[in-house]
Scaffold this active site. Structure first.
Site, PDB file in Angstrom:
ATOM      1  N   HIS A   1      11.468   5.857  -4.089  1.00 60.36           N
ATOM      2  CA  HIS A   1      10.882   4.822  -3.215  1.00 60.36           C
ATOM      3  C   HIS A   1      12.051   3.973  -2.720  1.00 60.36           C
ATOM      4  O   HIS A   1      12.594   3.150  -3.470  1.00 60.36           O
ATOM      5  CB  HIS A   1       9.889   4.006  -4.057  1.00 60.36           C
TER       6      HIS A   1
ATOM      7  N   ARG B   1       0.176  -0.788   2.647  1.00 55.00           N
ATOM      8  CA  ARG B   1       0.324  -1.742   1.544  1.00 55.00           C
ATOM      9  C   ARG B   1       1.740  -2.336   1.518  1.00 55.00           C
ATOM     10  O   ARG B   1       1.946  -3.467   1.902  1.00 55.00           O
ATOM     11  CB  ARG B   1      -0.001  -1.044   0.210  1.00 55.00           C
ATOM     12  N   ASP B   2       2.723  -1.540   1.133  1.00 58.30           N
ATOM     13  CA  ASP B   2       4.074  -2.094   1.014  1.00 58.30           C
ATOM     14  C   ASP B   2       4.554  -2.590   2.373  1.00 58.30           C
ATOM     15  O   ASP B   2       5.251  -3.598   2.477  1.00 58.30           O
ATOM     16  CB  ASP B   2       5.034  -1.017   0.473  1.00 58.30           C
TER      17      ASP B   2
ATOM     18  N   CYS C   1       9.298  -6.874   0.356  1.00 60.73           N
ATOM     19  CA  CYS C   1       8.524  -7.399  -0.770  1.00 60.73           C
ATOM     20  C   CYS C   1       8.592  -8.917  -0.733  1.00 60.73           C
ATOM     21  O   CYS C   1       9.665  -9.487  -0.600  1.00 60.73           O
ATOM     22  CB  CYS C   1       9.102  -6.872  -2.091  1.00 60.73           C
TER      23      CYS C   1
END
Ligand code: HMG
Ligand code: MG
Length: 306
Positions: free
Chosen positions: A211, A19-20, A244
């Site tokens: 994180h 995902r990230d 991101c």
């Protein structure tokens, strides 16, 4: 340095690469490749894998195949497969996909909240309230992420009290875990000590995760700083994938292979097979046509080649 005996003896590593890691890739990564990646990570022994996100495909096109990924992965009983869900629409999709855990993602920075999820921090907490209630009603685990806890690409410095305030508001939603995230990878270990020492006064230490993105090369040092505080959950991304879309210039998450190598050296248990993670990292890097951003992963792979 704190004596070795104070470090946790076991940590949980949450693999966020599918995902990230992949969300920021410009070229579409086919669902088949994502599925093979998740399956390889499952076989490597991760207890928790972030497999996708149910967000607007206009905002993050790469995640548009998350339903297919969830439908076709080979699930191992006991492994938690997580999905990001910014609102009820995302929650309904995650529920239909049989995600084990939904992740609401807020921010300690107003500016980032607006850019990432198009609403203020206060509005986001209200949206998350419905998701939190629905998650509990359906017996799903609920995790929350606090982005920009150490710095923001739009507003710069982020006060420690803003992180504490958002953590407190998320605690009220009955989250099972809260991630303190360095979205743009600017934190340094002294700052990590300060932020984590403050956050553990708001939420149980065993349910807080670190994180870290590695933009400034500090991620492993920051994880070590967390270990000194007693944090025992970390997120990382195979091959150091990531970034991101709403945090320009931010590089990938800390590479999982590097984190596992660190933990092995410290004698801290993870239950994960490093060699299998290296193979998964080389697999996805071959597909993406570039070298893995994992120092340990590349070193181990080079040794295999003799
Ligand atoms: P918005 O435009 O304000 O939403 O976006 P809206 O409710 O007005 O809806 C607009 C359109 O999106 C509508 O479609 C909705 O149906 C659709 P249209 O009528 O125009 O065709 N829509 C959705 N579609 C699919 N799934 C949904 C969904 N919701 C609405 N769940 C919204 C608000 C939150 C949806 C948007 O801003 C968004 O999707 N943002 C996601 C951003 C994102 O995924 N960022 C990356 C993840 S965060 C991150 O990486 C940080 C983290 O790793 C930790 C760290 O490092 O800090 C977690
Ligand atoms: Mg992230």
């Amino acid at each position: 340095m704190a004596p070795r005996s104070v470090l946790p003896i076991r940590v949980k590593i949450v693999e966020v690469g599918p995902r990230d890691g992949l969300q920021n890739e410009k070229e579409t990564v086919p669902a088949d490749i994502k599925i093979e990646l998740v399956d390889r990570l499952t076989k490597a022994g991760f207890p928790n894998i972030e497999a996708g996100s149910f967000v607007s495909p206009k905002w993050v096109p790469q995640m548009a195949t998350s339903s297919e990924v969830f439908a076709r992965i080979d699930r191992k009983p006991g492994v938690i497969y997580s999905a990001l869900t910014p609102n009820m629409k995302g929650f309904e999709a995650a529920l239909a996909a049989k995600a084990d855990e939904v992740v609401i993602f807020g921010s300690a920075s107003e500016a980032f909240s607006q850019r990432n999820i198009n609403c203020s921090i206060a509005e986001s907490i209200e949206r998350f309230r419905d998701v939190a209630t629905a998650a509990k009603d359906h017996g799903l685990r609920l995790r929350a992420s606090v982005s920009c806890a150490f710095g923001c690409p739009y507003q710069g410095e982020v006060p420690v009290e803003s992180v504490a305030d958002v953590t407190q508001r998320l605690r009220e939603l009955a989250c099972d875990e809260i991630d303190i995230a360095d979205t743009i990878g600017v934190a340094t270990p002294g700052q990590v000590h300060r932020v984590m020492e403050r956050v553990i006064t708001e939420f149980p230490i065993g349910q807080i995760s670190g994180h870290f993105h590695d933009t400034y090369g500090q991620a492993l040092a920051n994880i070590y700083a967390c270990l000194e505080v007693g944090i025992s959950i970390f997120h990382s991304s195979v091959a150091g994938l990531g970034g991101c879309p709403y945090a320009k210039g931010a590089t990938g998450n800390v590479a999982t292979e590097d984190v596992l190598y660190l933990m092995q050296g410290l004698g801290i248990e993870t239950g994960i097979d490093l060699d299998k993670v290296v193979e998964a990292g080389q697999f996805i890097s071959r597909f993406l046509g570039r070298k893995a951003a994992s120092r340990a992963g590349n070193a181990i792979a080079a040794k295999w080649q003799g």
